[in-house]
Design a protein around this motif. Sequence first.
Motif, PDB file in Angstrom:
ATOM      1  N   ASN A  41      -5.620  -2.686  -2.274  1.00 43.18           N
ATOM      2  CA  ASN A  41      -4.580  -2.746  -1.248  1.00 43.18           C
ATOM      3  C   ASN A  41      -4.880  -3.804  -0.187  1.00 43.18           C
ATOM      4  O   ASN A  41      -3.956  -4.302   0.463  1.00 43.18           O
ATOM      5  CB  ASN A  41      -4.399  -1.371  -0.594  1.00 43.18           C
ATOM      6  CG  ASN A  41      -3.680  -0.391  -1.512  1.00 43.18           C
ATOM      7  OD1 ASN A  41      -3.079  -0.774  -2.522  1.00 43.18           O
ATOM      8  ND2 ASN A  41      -3.744   0.889  -1.184  1.00 43.18           N
ATOM      9  N   TRP A  52      -0.239   5.100  -4.811  1.00 47.35           N
ATOM     10  CA  TRP A  52      -0.430   4.178  -3.703  1.00 47.35           C
ATOM     11  C   TRP A  52      -1.864   4.157  -3.198  1.00 47.35           C
ATOM     12  O   TRP A  52      -2.347   3.136  -2.697  1.00 47.35           O
ATOM     13  CB  TRP A  52       0.540   4.496  -2.568  1.00 47.35           C
ATOM     14  CG  TRP A  52       0.330   5.836  -1.926  1.00 47.35           C
ATOM     15  CD1 TRP A  52       0.735   7.051  -2.390  1.00 47.35           C
ATOM     16  CD2 TRP A  52      -0.352   6.094  -0.692  1.00 47.35           C
ATOM     17  NE1 TRP A  52       0.348   8.042  -1.527  1.00 47.35           N
ATOM     18  CE2 TRP A  52      -0.309   7.495  -0.472  1.00 47.35           C
ATOM     19  CE3 TRP A  52      -0.978   5.279   0.244  1.00 47.35           C
ATOM     20  CZ2 TRP A  52      -0.880   8.094   0.645  1.00 47.35           C
ATOM     21  CZ3 TRP A  52      -1.543   5.871   1.363  1.00 47.35           C
ATOM     22  CH2 TRP A  52      -1.497   7.263   1.552  1.00 47.35           C
ATOM     23  N   SER A 107       0.809  -1.220   0.000  1.00 48.40           N
ATOM     24  CA  SER A 107       0.000   0.000   0.000  1.00 48.40           C
ATOM     25  C   SER A 107       0.841   1.268   0.000  1.00 48.40           C
ATOM     26  O   SER A 107       0.305   2.357  -0.217  1.00 48.40           O
ATOM     27  CB  SER A 107      -0.954   0.008   1.198  1.00 48.40           C
ATOM     28  OG  SER A 107      -0.230  -0.069   2.412  1.00 48.40           O
ATOM     29  N   SER A 108       2.141   1.145   0.219  1.00 38.73           N
ATOM     30  CA  SER A 108       3.014   2.317   0.216  1.00 38.73           C
ATOM     31  C   SER A 108       3.658   2.574  -1.147  1.00 38.73           C
ATOM     32  O   SER A 108       4.298   3.604  -1.347  1.00 38.73           O
ATOM     33  CB  SER A 108       4.131   2.154   1.255  1.00 38.73           C
ATOM     34  OG  SER A 108       3.606   2.088   2.562  1.00 38.73           O
ATOM     35  N   TYR A 109       3.482   1.644  -2.051  1.00 38.96           N
ATOM     36  CA  TYR A 109       4.187   1.692  -3.325  1.00 38.96           C
ATOM     37  C   TYR A 109       3.298   2.096  -4.494  1.00 38.96           C
ATOM     38  O   TYR A 109       2.142   1.663  -4.584  1.00 38.96           O
ATOM     39  CB  TYR A 109       4.800   0.329  -3.648  1.00 38.96           C
ATOM     40  CG  TYR A 109       6.089   0.059  -2.915  1.00 38.96           C
ATOM     41  CD1 TYR A 109       6.100  -0.170  -1.544  1.00 38.96           C
ATOM     42  CD2 TYR A 109       7.304   0.029  -3.596  1.00 38.96           C
ATOM     43  CE1 TYR A 109       7.278  -0.403  -0.865  1.00 38.96           C
ATOM     44  CE2 TYR A 109       8.490  -0.218  -2.932  1.00 38.96           C
ATOM     45  CZ  TYR A 109       8.467  -0.433  -1.571  1.00 38.96           C
ATOM     46  OH  TYR A 109       9.647  -0.672  -0.903  1.00 38.96           O
TER      47      TYR A 109
END
Length: 123
Positions: A73, A52, A29-31
Amino acid sequence: VQLQASGGGLVQGGTSLRLSCAASGFTFSSYLMAWFRQAPGKEREFVAAINWRGFSRTYTDSVKGRFAISRDNAKNTVYLQMSGLKPEDTAVYYCAAGLLTGPSPLDDEYDYWGRGTQVTVSS
């Protein structure tokens, strides 16, 4: 880290296909997630990217209006819905992940890569 692309195949022109890329081993979820493709005898090219949170999507001109990138996500998965497929879409499709603030067409800016899935479109 693993990115497992799937969903490729041999299809007729004008039809649809959905690619999936399941991620593991990093904080998905950070990418920013992207799809690239490489046709025989050609360099790998950028296809689409999604930030993201999934609010921002970018496409290369040749697929605008035909392809749609999305992500879930909760499932650590990114998708590429391809419609109106053309023979020139034939390629190996790769998913990639990068800690980027915005989409980049440069493949060396991405941190992780999947092994690719073959898409072949017949005329």
